[in-house]
Enzyme design. Structure first.
Site: not given
Length: 246
Positions: A110, A213, A215
């Site tokens: 990001c 993303h 994660e």
């Protein structure tokens, strides 16, 4: 003897209102699940500290967070630009440079792709809704582990070699993005509305960045897990190579 797991330095998140460091567990858990040891770094611009950190870690994860300051790419700040954090810009600018000098693997997520692009000579959209209006969802609502748009994976890139598919469903939560790509970077993925969503630095062993993303999606999405595994695997390889040369 068991090989040591690679130590991955993770750039901290910072809450300006609360004057506090914090972290999204997915960054740490994704690294750990892939075989690495994540360590949250201190937020500092002290040169000696940053040099030691760059020498001691086996990899660097550039996380999400505040907007990148437009001053870094020579633009006036627009009213639609969000909160910035000069100490993070300064810290990451320097430690990224130091990691490049040592060929330390780097993964940007990001804000990570945005800052990496700027540091290598590119520019950003300061605010997508006003500068790049689109029907593609780039600022999703929870839950954040679900896909909201697709990206096209560019053939002949390391990401395509890893994912082995031309399309990938991704989550998305950002309002800035790469505008003019830095000359040294190679585009690895593009969104439905033409935004650059993944890049790499071909001249380095592993310098990748993605706009989405992983994660937040690695637990449910195999392709997101592969990105963490590729990153941590390269960190382990570089660590083992350095140990053999000592």
């Amino acid at each position: 003897m068991d090989q040591k797991r690679p130590v991955i330095g993770v750039v901290p998140l910072y809450d300006i209102q609360r004057d506090s460091l914090w972290m999204i567990p997915g960054y740490l858990d994704g690294i750990a699940a892939a075989g690495g040891i994540p360590v949250v770094l201190p937020l500092t611009e002290e040169e000696q500290v940053l040099r030691q950190l760059a020498n001691d870690v086996d990899g660097l994860l550039m996380t999400g967070g505040q907007d990148v300051s437009p001053m870094l790419y020579g633009e006036e700040r627009l009213a639609s630009c969000g909160e910035t954090l000069p100490v993070r810009d300064g810290m990451e600018s320097r430690i990224f440079q130091l990691c490049l000098e040592r060929d330390v693997p780097v993964l940007g997520i990001c804000r990570g792709i945005q800052l990496m692009n700027v540091l290598l000579g590119g520019t950003l959209y300061q605010d997508l809704p006003s500068q790049h209006p689109t029907e593609t969802e780039h600022h999703m609502s929870p839950p954040y582990d679900r896909p909201v748009h697709q990206v096209e994976i560019c053939k002949g890139t390391p990401l395509f070699d890893l994912i082995q598919t031309e399309r990938m469903d991704v989550n998305s939560y950002h309002h800035q993005a790469v505008r003019d790509k830095a000359p040294a970077l190679q585009t690895m993925a593009v969104s439905e509305d033409g935004l650059i969503e993944a890049v790499c630095l071909p001249e380095r062993p592993f310098v990748w960045a993605v706009q989405w993303h992983p994660e937040l999606s690695w637990r449910t999405d195999e392709k997101s897990r592969r990105i963490f595994e590729a990153f941590v695997g390269r960190c382990a390889s570089e660590r083992n190579r350095c140990e053999k040369n000592e």
